[in-house]
Each structure stands twice: as structure tokens, then as C-alpha cells.
Design a protein around this motif. Sequence first.
Motif, PDB file in Angstrom:
ATOM      1  N   VAL A   1     -13.267 -49.091  28.183  1.00 57.30           N
ATOM      2  CA  VAL A   1     -14.454 -49.047  29.013  1.00 57.30           C
ATOM      3  C   VAL A   1     -14.031 -49.118  30.470  1.00 57.30           C
ATOM      4  O   VAL A   1     -13.181 -49.933  30.843  1.00 57.30           O
ATOM      5  CB  VAL A   1     -15.410 -50.206  28.686  1.00 57.30           C
ATOM      6  N   GLN A   2     -14.623 -48.256  31.283  1.00 55.48           N
ATOM      7  CA  GLN A   2     -14.384 -48.276  32.715  1.00 55.48           C
ATOM      8  C   GLN A   2     -15.653 -48.738  33.426  1.00 55.48           C
ATOM      9  O   GLN A   2     -16.755 -48.323  33.069  1.00 55.48           O
ATOM     10  CB  GLN A   2     -13.978 -46.894  33.224  1.00 55.48           C
TER      11      GLN A   2
ATOM     12  N   ALA B   1     -21.765 -49.298  36.783  1.00 55.69           N
ATOM     13  CA  ALA B   1     -21.857 -48.195  35.835  1.00 55.69           C
ATOM     14  C   ALA B   1     -20.691 -48.242  34.862  1.00 55.69           C
ATOM     15  O   ALA B   1     -19.532 -48.294  35.279  1.00 55.69           O
ATOM     16  CB  ALA B   1     -21.876 -46.866  36.579  1.00 55.69           C
TER      17      ALA B   1
ATOM     18  N   SER C   1     -18.555 -46.541  31.601  1.00 55.41           N
ATOM     19  CA  SER C   1     -18.252 -45.281  30.936  1.00 55.41           C
ATOM     20  C   SER C   1     -17.148 -45.506  29.911  1.00 55.41           C
ATOM     21  O   SER C   1     -16.510 -46.552  29.893  1.00 55.41           O
ATOM     22  CB  SER C   1     -17.845 -44.207  31.950  1.00 55.41           C
ATOM     23  N   GLY C   2     -16.925 -44.508  29.065  1.00 57.25           N
ATOM     24  CA  GLY C   2     -15.944 -44.638  28.011  1.00 57.25           C
ATOM     25  C   GLY C   2     -16.606 -45.057  26.709  1.00 57.25           C
ATOM     26  O   GLY C   2     -17.671 -44.556  26.368  1.00 57.25           O
TER      27      GLY C   2
ATOM     28  N   THR D   1     -18.647 -47.151  25.576  1.00 57.91           N
ATOM     29  CA  THR D   1     -19.709 -48.101  25.879  1.00 57.91           C
ATOM     30  C   THR D   1     -20.468 -48.558  24.636  1.00 57.91           C
ATOM     31  O   THR D   1     -21.137 -49.585  24.672  1.00 57.91           O
ATOM     32  CB  THR D   1     -20.699 -47.510  26.890  1.00 57.91           C
TER      33      THR D   1
ATOM     34  N   LYS E   1     -28.580 -45.581  30.604  1.00 57.00           N
ATOM     35  CA  LYS E   1     -27.675 -45.213  31.691  1.00 57.00           C
ATOM     36  C   LYS E   1     -26.352 -45.961  31.644  1.00 57.00           C
ATOM     37  O   LYS E   1     -25.480 -45.722  32.483  1.00 57.00           O
ATOM     38  CB  LYS E   1     -28.341 -45.470  33.041  1.00 57.00           C
ATOM     39  N   ASN E   2     -26.201 -46.858  30.679  1.00 53.30           N
ATOM     40  CA  ASN E   2     -25.002 -47.687  30.574  1.00 53.30           C
ATOM     41  C   ASN E   2     -24.703 -48.373  31.910  1.00 53.30           C
ATOM     42  O   ASN E   2     -23.563 -48.380  32.376  1.00 53.30           O
ATOM     43  CB  ASN E   2     -23.804 -46.852  30.126  1.00 53.30           C
ATOM     44  N   THR E   3     -25.737 -48.940  32.496  1.00 49.21           N
ATOM     45  CA  THR E   3     -25.616 -49.536  33.815  1.00 49.21           C
ATOM     46  C   THR E   3     -26.127 -50.969  33.826  1.00 49.21           C
ATOM     47  O   THR E   3     -27.171 -51.274  33.242  1.00 49.21           O
ATOM     48  CB  THR E   3     -26.372 -48.706  34.857  1.00 49.21           C
TER      49      THR E   3
END
Length: 126
Positions: free
Chosen positions: A2-3, A23, A25-26, A28, A76-78
Motif C-alpha cells: 500500500v502506498q 490517498a 493506492s495499491g 487497498t 476513493k481509498n482516501t
Amino acid sequence: QVQLVESGGGLVQAGGSLRLSCAASGRTFSMYAMGWFRQAPGKEREFVASITWSGGSTYYADSVKGRFTISRDNAKNTLYLQMNSLKPEDTAVYYCAAAANWYGGTWKREYQYDYWGQGTQVTVSS
């Protein structure tokens, strides 16, 4: 993996507000919880707030209760941290973190998290 990429830090007057974003990414889909930590100059990193990714249960440090609100947008994976009524003692580098393993509880320990953002500076002037 995960980033995490943080944004929203800056300079604000005491009593003002700021909203931080993180945010992810990866992979998630593997996240169980996310949290915010902060480190002030000359101090150790401390827990600020956490949230479980699926259930949305939230936990806060006593120093920020009633002033900060942690939230997440799963689509939004946020991750967000709304900071109101800011004080000079809130000045610190703020880090977001993601947990890839389930621990439960209040998610306030650094060892519970596997991924960390680069940090964003928040400065509150008086």
C-alpha cells in the motif's frame, strides 16, 4: 503493498481549521484500519486518531477530542482529518498510516500499522 500520499498541511492561525487528506493506492483491499499520528519538534511520534476501514469505528487522543474528526471515503481509498479550533501545540508533522493485519481495539499503537505516508507539516501560529 500500500502506498500513502498525504496533502493539506500548511500554516494556519490559532483557532483556525485545516483538512488533511491521505490517498491510498495499491492493495487497498487488504486495509483493516487507518490512522493519523503526529510528531512535534523534539518530541516522539504520538497517536492522534484512527478509524476501522469497514465499520468506520473512530478513536481519538484526549488532546484532540471535540476538535478533530477522522473520516474515510472507501470508494476513493482516501483518509481525512478535519482539524478545527487549532492550537499552537498542534504544530507537528502529521503522518497517515494503514494496517494490513487485524488487531482490534483502538488502533493507537505504531506497531499495529504496516504502511506510512511521508508526512505533512502543520504549523499553527498564535
